[in-house]
Write a protein that holds these residues in place. Structure first.
Motif, PDB file in Angstrom:
ATOM      1  N   ARG A  95       0.896  -1.166   0.000  1.00 24.70           N
ATOM      2  CA  ARG A  95       0.000   0.000   0.000  1.00 24.70           C
ATOM      3  C   ARG A  95       0.923   1.201   0.000  1.00 24.70           C
ATOM      4  O   ARG A  95       1.849   1.278   0.818  1.00 24.70           O
ATOM      5  CB  ARG A  95      -0.906   0.000   1.223  1.00 24.70           C
ATOM      6  N   GLU A  96       0.722   2.120  -0.924  1.00 31.69           N
ATOM      7  CA  GLU A  96       1.633   3.252  -1.037  1.00 31.69           C
ATOM      8  C   GLU A  96       0.929   4.491  -1.564  1.00 31.69           C
ATOM      9  O   GLU A  96      -0.183   4.417  -2.094  1.00 31.69           O
ATOM     10  CB  GLU A  96       2.822   2.911  -1.937  1.00 31.69           C
ATOM     11  N   CYS A  97       1.563   5.631  -1.359  1.00 38.31           N
ATOM     12  CA  CYS A  97       1.106   6.891  -1.923  1.00 38.31           C
ATOM     13  C   CYS A  97       2.326   7.683  -2.354  1.00 38.31           C
ATOM     14  O   CYS A  97       3.460   7.305  -2.066  1.00 38.31           O
ATOM     15  CB  CYS A  97       0.255   7.686  -0.922  1.00 38.31           C
ATOM     16  N   TYR A  98       2.105   8.760  -3.093  1.00 33.70           N
ATOM     17  CA  TYR A  98       3.195   9.597  -3.597  1.00 33.70           C
ATOM     18  C   TYR A  98       2.978  11.021  -3.105  1.00 33.70           C
ATOM     19  O   TYR A  98       1.936  11.616  -3.377  1.00 33.70           O
ATOM     20  CB  TYR A  98       3.208   9.591  -5.127  1.00 33.70           C
ATOM     21  N   ILE A  99       3.964  11.553  -2.389  1.00 34.15           N
ATOM     22  CA  ILE A  99       3.894  12.895  -1.819  1.00 34.15           C
ATOM     23  C   ILE A  99       5.061  13.711  -2.357  1.00 34.15           C
ATOM     24  O   ILE A  99       6.209  13.258  -2.310  1.00 34.15           O
ATOM     25  CB  ILE A  99       4.006  12.849  -0.272  1.00 34.15           C
ATOM     26  N   VAL A 100       4.780  14.919  -2.849  1.00 33.22           N
ATOM     27  CA  VAL A 100       5.848  15.811  -3.298  1.00 33.22           C
ATOM     28  C   VAL A 100       6.276  16.653  -2.098  1.00 33.22           C
ATOM     29  O   VAL A 100       5.482  17.375  -1.515  1.00 33.22           O
ATOM     30  CB  VAL A 100       5.388  16.721  -4.458  1.00 33.22           C
ATOM     31  N   GLY A 101       7.549  16.516  -1.751  1.00 30.03           N
ATOM     32  CA  GLY A 101       8.104  17.275  -0.635  1.00 30.03           C
ATOM     33  C   GLY A 101       8.791  18.535  -1.132  1.00 30.03           C
ATOM     34  O   GLY A 101       8.733  18.867  -2.315  1.00 30.03           O
ATOM     35  N   PRO A 102       9.447  19.219  -0.224  1.00 32.35           N
ATOM     36  CA  PRO A 102      10.182  20.426  -0.595  1.00 32.35           C
ATOM     37  C   PRO A 102      11.204  20.131  -1.701  1.00 32.35           C
ATOM     38  O   PRO A 102      11.778  19.051  -1.748  1.00 32.35           O
ATOM     39  CB  PRO A 102      10.889  20.819   0.697  1.00 32.35           C
ATOM     40  N   ASP A 103      11.381  21.044  -2.576  1.00 32.44           N
ATOM     41  CA  ASP A 103      12.375  20.960  -3.656  1.00 32.44           C
ATOM     42  C   ASP A 103      12.043  19.918  -4.714  1.00 32.44           C
ATOM     43  O   ASP A 103      12.894  19.551  -5.513  1.00 32.44           O
ATOM     44  CB  ASP A 103      13.779  20.701  -3.095  1.00 32.44           C
TER      45      ASP A 103
END
Length: 113
Positions: A95-103
């Motif tokens: 089970r996974e998700c994709y998160i855009v972090g800083p930079d």
């Protein structure tokens, strides 16, 4: 550096071991990571690789096996970070998700189904 430190602490649940404007050491999922500010790379061999890059972190996925994707997705959304793909069960058993972090770095917290 402060934005990445806050993201690691507040979204990913990392423990900050040490942090200043140049460097941070964090503990996450039993591993210790060291983060460096751009200006600390002035005389580093990586300078030639990263110079001229328009977007930092483009194409980089930092996969965090054993991190709760549902919890991290909720924290990221609540703090205004981009959720590229919400938590979902994948055919490969995670089970996974994709998160855009800083930079522009993409973090993929995942847990075994």
């Amino acid at each position: 550096m402060a934005a990445m430190e806050a993201f690691c602490r507040d979204v990913l649940g990392a423990r900050i071991i040490y942090a200043d404007e140049d460097f941070a050491a964090i503990e996450l999922l039993g591993s210790v990571f060291m983060l460096h500010a751009d200006h600390s790379y002035l005389d580093n061999p990586m300078t030639g690789v990263t110079s001229g890059a328009e977007t930092r972190g483009a194409g980089i996925e930092l996969r965090l096996y054993g991190a709760d994707p549902d919890r991290i997705e909720k924290k990221a959304a609540a703090l205004g970070h981009i959720v590229l793909a919400g938590s979902i069960d994948k055919p490969h058993g995670l089970r996974e998700c994709y998160i855009v972090g800083p930079d522009g770095y993409v973090f993929v917290p995942s847990a075994r189904i």
